[in-house]
Design a protein around this motif. Structure first.
Motif, PDB file in Angstrom:
ATOM      1  N   LEU A 429       0.887  -1.254  -0.044  1.00 26.18           N
ATOM      2  CA  LEU A 429      -0.033  -0.100  -0.035  1.00 26.18           C
ATOM      3  C   LEU A 429       0.888   1.110   0.073  1.00 26.18           C
ATOM      4  O   LEU A 429       0.698   2.205  -0.642  1.00 26.18           O
ATOM      5  CB  LEU A 429      -0.712  -0.018   1.199  1.00 26.18           C
ATOM      6  CG  LEU A 429      -2.186  -0.712   1.231  1.00 26.18           C
ATOM      7  CD1 LEU A 429      -2.812  -0.312   2.271  1.00 26.18           C
ATOM      8  CD2 LEU A 429      -3.000   0.094   0.009  1.00 26.18           C
ATOM      9  N   GLU A 430       1.743   1.259   0.873  1.00 24.23           N
ATOM     10  CA  GLU A 430       2.687   2.334   0.896  1.00 24.23           C
ATOM     11  C   GLU A 430       3.567   2.678  -0.410  1.00 24.23           C
ATOM     12  O   GLU A 430       3.598   3.820  -0.754  1.00 24.23           O
ATOM     13  CB  GLU A 430       3.808   2.128   2.107  1.00 24.23           C
ATOM     14  CG  GLU A 430       3.143   2.170   3.322  1.00 24.23           C
ATOM     15  CD  GLU A 430       3.982   2.095   4.597  1.00 24.23           C
ATOM     16  OE1 GLU A 430       5.375   2.299   4.237  1.00 24.23           O
ATOM     17  OE2 GLU A 430       3.789   2.192   5.715  1.00 24.23           O
ATOM     18  N   ASP A 431       4.012   1.489  -0.997  1.00 25.43           N
ATOM     19  CA  ASP A 431       4.431   1.388  -2.454  1.00 25.43           C
ATOM     20  C   ASP A 431       3.660   2.182  -3.399  1.00 25.43           C
ATOM     21  O   ASP A 431       4.338   2.687  -4.514  1.00 25.43           O
ATOM     22  CB  ASP A 431       4.968   0.297  -2.929  1.00 25.43           C
ATOM     23  CG  ASP A 431       6.109  -0.236  -1.986  1.00 25.43           C
ATOM     24  OD1 ASP A 431       6.436   0.367  -1.244  1.00 25.43           O
ATOM     25  OD2 ASP A 431       6.187  -1.643  -1.899  1.00 25.43           O
ATOM     26  N   SER A 432       2.310   2.079  -3.117  1.00 20.68           N
ATOM     27  CA  SER A 432       1.369   2.865  -4.173  1.00 20.68           C
ATOM     28  C   SER A 432       1.617   4.321  -4.140  1.00 20.68           C
ATOM     29  O   SER A 432       0.802   5.012  -5.024  1.00 20.68           O
ATOM     30  CB  SER A 432      -0.076   2.448  -4.080  1.00 20.68           C
ATOM     31  OG  SER A 432      -0.099   1.125  -3.562  1.00 20.68           O
ATOM     32  N   LEU A 433       1.982   4.856  -3.015  1.00 18.86           N
ATOM     33  CA  LEU A 433       2.168   6.322  -3.186  1.00 18.86           C
ATOM     34  C   LEU A 433       3.661   6.949  -3.396  1.00 18.86           C
ATOM     35  O   LEU A 433       4.549   6.187  -3.483  1.00 18.86           O
ATOM     36  CB  LEU A 433       1.856   6.766  -1.734  1.00 18.86           C
ATOM     37  CG  LEU A 433       0.539   6.201  -0.894  1.00 18.86           C
ATOM     38  CD1 LEU A 433       0.756   6.719   0.506  1.00 18.86           C
ATOM     39  CD2 LEU A 433      -0.768   6.568  -1.687  1.00 18.86           C
ATOM     40  N   SER A 434       3.598   8.072  -3.843  1.00 16.07           N
ATOM     41  CA  SER A 434       4.710   8.866  -4.453  1.00 16.07           C
ATOM     42  C   SER A 434       5.490   8.724  -2.891  1.00 16.07           C
ATOM     43  O   SER A 434       4.963   9.176  -1.650  1.00 16.07           O
ATOM     44  CB  SER A 434       4.475  10.045  -4.968  1.00 16.07           C
ATOM     45  OG  SER A 434       3.776  10.844  -3.792  1.00 16.07           O
ATOM     46  N   GLU A 435       6.717   8.994  -3.030  1.00 15.67           N
ATOM     47  CA  GLU A 435       7.582   9.016  -1.839  1.00 15.67           C
ATOM     48  C   GLU A 435       7.336  10.391  -1.123  1.00 15.67           C
ATOM     49  O   GLU A 435       7.237  10.370   0.284  1.00 15.67           O
ATOM     50  CB  GLU A 435       8.931   9.155  -2.266  1.00 15.67           C
ATOM     51  CG  GLU A 435      10.089   8.598  -1.277  1.00 15.67           C
ATOM     52  CD  GLU A 435      11.442   8.460  -1.929  1.00 15.67           C
ATOM     53  OE1 GLU A 435      12.442   9.032  -1.297  1.00 15.67           O
ATOM     54  OE2 GLU A 435      11.525   7.805  -2.752  1.00 15.67           O
TER      55      GLU A 435
END
Ligand SMILES: Nc1ncnc2c1ncn2[C@@H]1O[C@H](COP(=O)(O)OP(=O)(O)OP(=O)(O)O)[C@@H](O)[C@H]1O
Length: 546
Positions: A429-435
């Motif tokens: 899920l976190e990887d789906s967001l931009s840094e």
């Protein structure tokens, strides 16, 4: 209330002992005065020095012990208030949602901030003071009988007991009623202020005046109730004062009479008047304290009503696993102007469901019924064949909505609800967001400052950490952009071991990824099935063209 007094019993005892010592030290003063006056003829300087030394000793002892007594007093008050506030919060947080929401949050805040503090000041403190007054009364009474004149003591004692029994009862009921009305109005005022300040963004030059008027009308109401209470309290104090003055007049007359008749010496007369002051003063406190305690009756009952209410804790079976299905059978919810009618449906384990329909069609009401936020007027809902009425479902369902609450505080506390859910990284899920976005959420020291979309992402992370087998999302992508919505939705729908129910009125391109879609119209389930089934229905086309 006894329970809370009992918890501080050792401190109360210490306090009363201190008071006893201080009073005994002070009770010698009128006696020393008598000795001084009565020995005036002998003019013995050594005798005078001795009396002065004892006089100083009594005063110093009184001063030191009174200091300790005051410190202990504070400690008792704080311990009592903390214990009540802790219990109150515990009870409230055990309520089910329906019960909790039957009252305004302002009322709960007001009880924490006003009523409980008033109980500390006007119930606990006078209760301890009564014990002290009785002590003082007894000590001076003994001194009076032993060293001064038993006839005067007898009359004053009788009149004092009579006053204590009569005076507080004359005004207590009305005083308690008015006080409760005043505090209830304060509760309403606190709710109003909370409401107005929550709408702070709407307070600007164009609206400020009207906001003032709105606030003022509630403030005036509270002030009026306070004045009504204050006016009556003044009357009660005057009545009490009348009783005390009559004690003074009776005593003064007797002392004068006995002095003229030469039945007592000047020393005895002076000491008697000194003792009378000390004897009658606790009488005044006693009447005042009894009155004050009686005036808290309404508040006490109100707070106790909350405290004894532990319904949330009882009888529910905590369900920790989800095995097969959630089944609605003829579930009906009736509001004033809207009904969810005979909703029947079976949600199967690990499948993904979308509930779609116009605004106000009843989608959230379905979830509200499942979460027990609203009552069913007919039908029932079963999880694994068991009626939800008997179940605590918090371990198996996590429900998030569009405006999920974000606590004031950092990411970790928010996402784990102060450590209730184990903290971990939510990889995919976190990887789906931009840094940049992820950093902005994770590094915020106060997550209430997050953007609307970021708050929704945080609530989804929180749901993942709650790790329940059933996840419900009610319009949780309303503020996220298309790109994030698609990515997150995709990840969520790929979670094989979760049953998901997502409410949306955005007919996203991903509707085909759901196992089943439910179409709700005007409180009724009008269509359900796979995306292909729904596509064919006239109702879906109507929704699309709306
Ligand atoms: N507690 C309540 N008391 C009275 N009426 C209510 C209550 N909650 C909802 N309603 C009404 O019930 C109807 C259905 O509301 P509901 O929130 O279920 O609709 P919805 O389909 O979820 O709408 P939306 O898509 O706009 O969120 C609405 O007309 C709403 O005003």
């Amino acid at each position: 209330m006894k329970k809370y007094l009992y918890e501080v019993k050792h401190l109360i005892l210490l306090n009363v002992i201190c008071n006893l010592i201080a009073t005994i030290a002070l009770a010698n003063i009128p006696y020393l005065t008598k000795r001084l006056f009565d020995s005036i003829e002998s003019r013995n300087l050594e005798y005078l020095v001795n009396i002065i030394l004892i006089y100083v000793g009594c005063n110093v002892l009184n001063l030191i012990i009174t200091y300790i007594e005051n410190v202990v007093n504070f400690k008792i008050g704080i311990a009592f208030e903390v214990s009540l506030k802790k219990d109150f919060f515990k009870v409230i947080t055990n309520y089910d949602y329906m019960k909790f929401s039957s009252k305004d949050i302002g009322e709960y805040i007001s009880i924490q901030a006003n009523e409980i503090t008033q109980l500390e000041m006007d119930y606990l403190t006078p209760a301890i003071d009564i014990i002290k007054s009785i002590n003082t009364f007894a000590i001076y009474g003994i001194m009076f009988f032993a060293f001064i004149d038993w006839r005067i003591a007898l009359v004053v004692l009788g009149a004092s007991i009579f006053s204590t029994l009569i005076a507080p009862n004359l005004t207590a009921k009305e005083l308690s009623k008015r006080r409760k009305v005043y505090l209830d109005k304060m509760g309403i005022y606190v709710s109003k202020i909370k409401d107005l300040l929550e709408g702070f963004k709407l307070i600007q030059s164009k609206t400020r005046k009207n906001m003032f008027v709105e606030q003022e009308s509630f403030l005036k109401d509270a002030a009026k109730a306070r004045f009504a209470y204050g006016k009556f309290k003044s009357l009660a104090l005057t009545v009490n004062g009348g009783f005390i003055y009559s004690l003074h007049i009776i005593s003064f007359s007797i002392v004068g009479y006995l002095l003229i008749k030469k039945e007592i010496t000047v020393g005895t007369a002076v000491a008697t008047l000194g003792y009378l002051e000390c004897f009658i003063s606790p009488m005044g406190s006693l009447i005042y304290d009894i009155n004050t305690i009686k005036s808290t009756r309404g508040i006490k009952l109100k707070v106790l009503e909350f405290l004894k209410d532990n319904e949330g804790e009882k009888n529910l079976i905590v369900k920790k696993d989800f095995n097969s299905s959630i089944e609605f059978k003829d579930a009906t919810v009736d509001y004033d102007k809207f009904s969810l009618k005979d909703f029947s449906y079976r949600f199967e384990k690990n499948k993904k469901y979308a509930i779609i329909g116009h605004s106000g069609s009843g989608k959230s009401t379905i979830i509200g019924a499942l979460m027990k936020y609203v009552n069913l007027s007919k039908g029932n809902i079963y999880i694994d064949g068991k009626s939800i009425e008997k179940l605590d479902i918090s371990y198996i369902i996590h429900n998030i909505s569009q405006h999920e609450h974000i606590f004031t505080g950092d990411y970790k506390n928010n996402v784990t609800v102060f450590g209730a859910f184990p903290f971990r990284k939510i990889g995919i899920l976190e990887d789906s967001l931009s840094e940049v976005m992820l950093d902005s959420i994770v590094q915020k020291s106060d997550c209430q400052l997050l953007s609307g979309g970021e708050k929704q992402v945080l609530s989804i992370f929180r749901m993942c950490l709650a790790d329940t087998p059933i996840c419900i999302m009610d319009e949780v992508f309303s503020a996220t952009d298309m790109n994030i919505t698609e990515k997150l939705e995709k990840v969520l729908l790929s979670m094989k071991d979760k049953t998901m129910i997502i409410i949306t009125h955005k007919l996203s391109e991903h509707l085909e990824e759901f196992d089943e879609i439910l179409l709700i119209e005007n409180g009724k389930l009008v269509q359900s099935g796979t995306y292909e089934d729904i596509l064919k229905s006239a109702e879906y086309r109507k929704l699309q063209s709306a």
